[in-house]
Motif scaffolding. Structure first.
Motif: not given
Length: 348
Positions: A196-214, A216-225
């Motif tokens: 997939a060209g872009r994979i945006v992952a919605l998670c919290d900041s503590s899991n950003i590294a985890y989803v990027e390791g899977l 994800a090309t971008e991550a959005v912290d749902y606790k911030k926005e």
């Protein structure tokens, strides 16, 4: 056909009252095949699914009143008996095989020492996978597969070397909510494997590294926005072709703003139309809630990916003994588990 010496009875856990989450263990005869494809499996592990003790009340058309309510729709174990006939002859399963599977909700579940699964619902457990992971992987990985490929916009053929499919997937963008959860994590990983060209992952900041390791090309912290707030900052570049929602509620409602005209919005938690903002005016190709289906062929593809060193493994919160079945279901029902709760039905 069987080469195992089978006992006359087994321990089985039942839900006697569909209006109560209290379960009861009792002694019962081994199950007899009800379908031409039914295999008898000695269950090693199974895993509760949140909400399943309410399905008979919530979804009477899916789980009829006369359904034998043994919980546990996914499990892993050893085949001890296979059916006679053409179906078994043409399958690649035999007595002694390690298998995992997910059955349909109206079928009897697997919180019992011996259970039934159909040839078309089973897959071989990867040689690299132990019983704990095997008993907790079928449901989450199949749900993700069907959300990303079967109902979604990506082409699974890209995973297996189809260059044209991979090129087309590379033009597409997806947003996955609950991306660090058991289903969301699988969805991120499968989308990445498919190119997939872009994979945006919605998670919290503590899991950003985890989803990027899977992948994800971008991550959005749902606790911030919220998704809506994130998209509004740059709608031109942030809108996506498809959303796969694993959270529901208000999060699902904000996902409408992220899908571009003609896009796809899928949820495994509820009907997107019920969360649709009144201000939304664009037209989508699809906006629907889907239920996972048992599919051994898809599960075997997932098994093959795991065998080849796939990064994603199902998150396991805890492992409990068979005797602690009520504790396991109570924890899942209370939504206190960070990952799957696995019940060891057999010693291994």
């Amino acid at each position: 056909m069987s080469s195992f010496t089978l006992p006359a009875t087994m321990k089985v856990v039942r839900q006697l009252d569909p209006h109560s989450t209290t379960l009861t263990m009792e002694e019962a005869p081994l199950p007899k095949p009800l379908h031409p494809e039914d295999c008898l499996v000695q269950v090693h592990t199974t895993s509760p699914c949140v909400g399943e003790l309410h399905w008979q009340v919530w979804f009477p058309s899916i789980v009829p009143a006369d359904s034998p309510r043994v919980p546990g729709t996914e499990a892993a174990g050893v085949v001890v008996q296979i059916p006679d006939g053409d179906a078994a002859q043409t399958s690649n399963f035999k007595v002694g095989d390690r298998v995992f599977f997910r059955v349909e909700p109206e079928q009897t579940g697997h919180l019992r020492q011996y259970s039934l699964a159909r040839l078309s619902q089973m897959a071989h457990v990867p040689s690299t996978m132990g019983w704990i992971e095997a008993g907790s992987t079928a449901l989450s990985s199949l749900t993700a597969w069907q959300g990303v490929f079967q109902h979604g916009i990506l082409d699974s053929r890209a995973i297996f070397g189809d260059a044209a499919a991979r090129k087309n997937n590379g033009r597409l963008s997806v947003l996955i909510t609950g991306a660090s959860g058991v289903v969301g994590g699988w969805a991120v990983h499968l989308a990445a494997l498919a190119g997939a060209g872009r994979i945006v992952a919605l998670c919290d900041s503590s899991n950003i590294a985890y989803v990027e390791g899977l992948g994800a090309t971008e991550a959005v912290d749902y606790k911030k926005e919220s998704v809506a707030e994130w998209v509004a900052k740059d709608r031109t570049t942030r809108e996506v072709d498809a959303v796969f929602d694993c959270v529901g509620g208000k999060t699902l409602g904000t996902c409408w703003s992220a899908v571009r005209e003609g896009g796809v919005l899928l949820s495994i938690t509820g009907d997107p139309e019920q969360e649709k903002p009144s201000s939304f005016t664009r037209s989508l190709a699809t906006a629907k809630w889907f239920l996972v289906e048992a599919n051994g062929q898809q599960l075997q593809s997932i098994s093959d990916l795991i065998s080849k060193g796939g990064k994603c493994v199902t998150k396991v919160d805890s492992v409990l003994d068979f005797a602690d079945f009520q504790q396991a279901f109570d924890k899942v029902e209370a939504r206190k588990a960070n990952g799957k709760v696995v019940i060891k039905v057999a010693d291994f």
